[in-house]
Motif scaffolding. Structure first.
Motif, PDB file in Angstrom:
ATOM      1  N   LEU A  39       2.032   4.772  -3.063  1.00 19.88           N
ATOM      2  CA  LEU A  39       2.303   5.552  -2.374  1.00 19.88           C
ATOM      3  C   LEU A  39       3.779   5.270  -2.126  1.00 19.88           C
ATOM      4  O   LEU A  39       4.532   4.176  -1.286  1.00 19.88           O
ATOM      5  CB  LEU A  39       2.254   6.324  -1.080  1.00 19.88           C
TER       6      LEU A  39
ATOM      7  N   ARG B 111       1.430  -1.376   0.040  1.00 19.26           N
ATOM      8  CA  ARG B 111       0.190   0.391  -0.250  1.00 19.26           C
ATOM      9  C   ARG B 111       0.576   1.369   0.298  1.00 19.26           C
ATOM     10  O   ARG B 111       0.552   2.118  -0.729  1.00 19.26           O
ATOM     11  CB  ARG B 111      -1.239  -0.461   0.844  1.00 19.26           C
ATOM     12  N   GLU B 112       1.992   1.612   1.224  1.00 19.90           N
ATOM     13  CA  GLU B 112       2.631   2.029   0.639  1.00 19.90           C
ATOM     14  C   GLU B 112       3.933   2.207   1.324  1.00 19.90           C
ATOM     15  O   GLU B 112       4.238   0.941   2.363  1.00 19.90           O
ATOM     16  CB  GLU B 112       2.467   3.306   2.113  1.00 19.90           C
ATOM     17  N   ILE B 113       4.914   2.427   1.339  1.00 21.77           N
ATOM     18  CA  ILE B 113       6.880   2.767   1.173  1.00 21.77           C
ATOM     19  C   ILE B 113       6.968   3.755   1.646  1.00 21.77           C
ATOM     20  O   ILE B 113       7.065   4.453   0.965  1.00 21.77           O
ATOM     21  CB  ILE B 113       6.916   1.454  -0.345  1.00 21.77           C
TER      22      ILE B 113
ATOM     23  N   GLU C 115       7.432   7.118  -0.706  1.00 18.28           N
ATOM     24  CA  GLU C 115       8.327   8.056  -0.269  1.00 18.28           C
ATOM     25  C   GLU C 115       9.494   7.852   0.957  1.00 18.28           C
ATOM     26  O   GLU C 115       9.163   7.039   1.627  1.00 18.28           O
ATOM     27  CB  GLU C 115       7.347   8.943   1.028  1.00 18.28           C
TER      28      GLU C 115
END
Lengths: 207, 233
Positions: free
Chosen positions: B174, B138-140, B176
């Motif tokens: 996402l 989902r997010e890194i 960042e």
């Protein structure tokens, strides 16, 4: 009394820290999970933080990290209550709790009673509200009971106190943060205090 | 510790109770009922299910491991396949094969060769990903993030058998990082100080602070330079 939020991007621009630092601090639990508030915006999911809390926390980390390792910093910032204790006479002398409050809520305790941090916190919160003229002594008693009964249930998690009144009837609530709360018309929110912030404030006064 | 902590050893097909052990070794088909704590380490070869949390100083897994709770191990090496409900905590995780995590992963070093699917946030200091299959999170977030397609060679046939349908590609909502060096990645938003986008990238929005390097074959919807990150308030 709404809590102001700051987006992750604004936060990085304001403080000059990098994405990597922020993620590292999150891994090391220097920044509590509850402060990462995910919200949908027109650009997609964005992360927000409670502004006051995160700015003071980052300030602290930046100040401490030159002398201490991140793990040591994590220990210092742990949300658990510190095991400070203080005598009531000392509390009065240092103006942390007023004499009125102590006399009203602990009339039978002798002058040299040693209070735990938790008790000092409760007195401090009540004193704050009394002094601001927001609360009567009788309400203070109820608040003390509420805090005594329910605050330990948060086990160090972020906690917020809400004090509202409608048509002269008042009530207190403890909420886990972050949360949004909406009231019907005619309800007056008298105070909304982040106990997490107050703990930090009080820690600063006691040391 | 005063009393001696026992070892757990399973070979063959067996079920063991959870608990506190010194060394856990499972060869064959094993099931552990409940939370397991392994002070020294946990070695697994075969097919193992842990019906609870797995906490070990080190984890070495060859085969298939299923953890129905959280996994925390200072260093893990997974050769094969791991299915963890999560969250996953640790210092280093070296993955050769596949991994599926329902929660967040928080590691100092994540070295993956193969494929993975992480439903939550993959938060790691150093991320080095070589994809042979599908990578999904989902997010890194992290300090340095590097994504490559796996090397073509003698192993290619084996990997193709393990991940037959998918084209090696990383997908995320996402990413960042201080430094994001991506190839073959399909991401809605990439934010970083220094962003390098190689072939096969399809990115919705890139926000970078110091530098953006783009391969001609990288497709980028919007790009924006943000605050230079050099000032300190």
């Amino acid at each position: 009394m709404e809590r102001e939020l700051i987006s992750k991007k604004e936060l990085l621009d304001l403080t000059g820290i990098s994405y990597g630092q922020l993620y590292r601090w999150k891994r090391k639990q220097l920044i509590p999970e509850e402060w990462f508030i995910r919200k949908s915006t027109f650009t997609g999911q964005e992360t927000f933080f409670p502004k006051e809390l995160i700015l003071s926390r980052i300030d602290k980390i930046l100040n401490m990290k030159d002398d201490l390792s991140l793990d040591q910093v994590a220990g210092k910032l742990s949300p658990a209550l510190p095991d400070y204790e203080m005598r009531s006479s000392e509390l009065l002398k240092r103006n942390i709790v007023s004499r009125t409050a102590l006399q009203a809520f602990a009339p039978n305790d002798p002058d040299h009673t040693v209070y735990t941090f938790e008790m000092i916190l409760f007195f401090y919160v009540i004193d704050k509200l009394l002094e601001a003229g927001d609360m009567s002594l009788e309400e203070g008693e109820r608040l003390l009971e509420t805090l005594k009964e329910f605050f330990p249930k948060f086990e160090g998690k972020a906690c917020e106190l809400v004090f509202v009144r409608k048509m002269g009837v008042s009530w207190f609530a403890l909420l886990s943060m972050p949360t949004e709360l909406f009231f019907e018309k005619g309800v007056k929110v008298i105070a909304r205090l982040s106990l997490t912030e107050i703990i930090e404030e009080l820690k600063g006064k006691l040391v | 510790m005063d009393h001696k902590v026992p070892d757990l050893h399973i070979s063959g097909v067996s079920t063991a109770p959870g608990g506190h052990y010194r060394q856990v070794t499972i060869e064959g088909v094993g099931k552990v009922e409940g939370n397991v704590q392994a002070d020294d380490g946990c070695k697994i070869s075969g097919i193992v299910t842990v019906r609870g949390d797995l906490q070990a100083a080190s984890l070495r897994c060859e085969g298939k491991l299923k953890v129905e709770g959280r996994l925390s191990a200072e260093s893990s090496q997974i050769d094969g396949y791991a299915d963890v409900r999560g969250p996953v905590h640790g210092e280093t995780l070296v993955l050769k094969g596949g991994m599926n995590v329902k929660g967040d992963c928080s590691l100092e070093r994540f070295d993956a060769e193969g494929g993975f699917e992480i439903d939550g946030l993959l938060n790691a200091g150093q991320l080095d990903i070589r994809l042979y299959g599908k990578g999904k999170a989902r997010e890194i977030g992290g300090e340095s993030i590097r994504v490559r397609k796996g090397v073509q060679g003698a192993w290619k046939k084996l990997w193709q058998r393990m991940f037959p349908v998918w084209n090696p590609e990383l997908t995320a909502d996402l990413i960042e990082g201080d430094e994001a060096d991506l190839e073959h990645s399909h991401v809605s938003i990439v934010r970083g100080n220094r962003v390098i986008l190689g072939p096969g990238c399809r990115i919705g929005l890139v926000e970078y602070r110091s530098e953006l390097i783009k391969h001609p074959a990288a497709k980028v919807g919007k790009e924006r330079k943000t605050g230079d990150g050099s000032h300190f308030a």
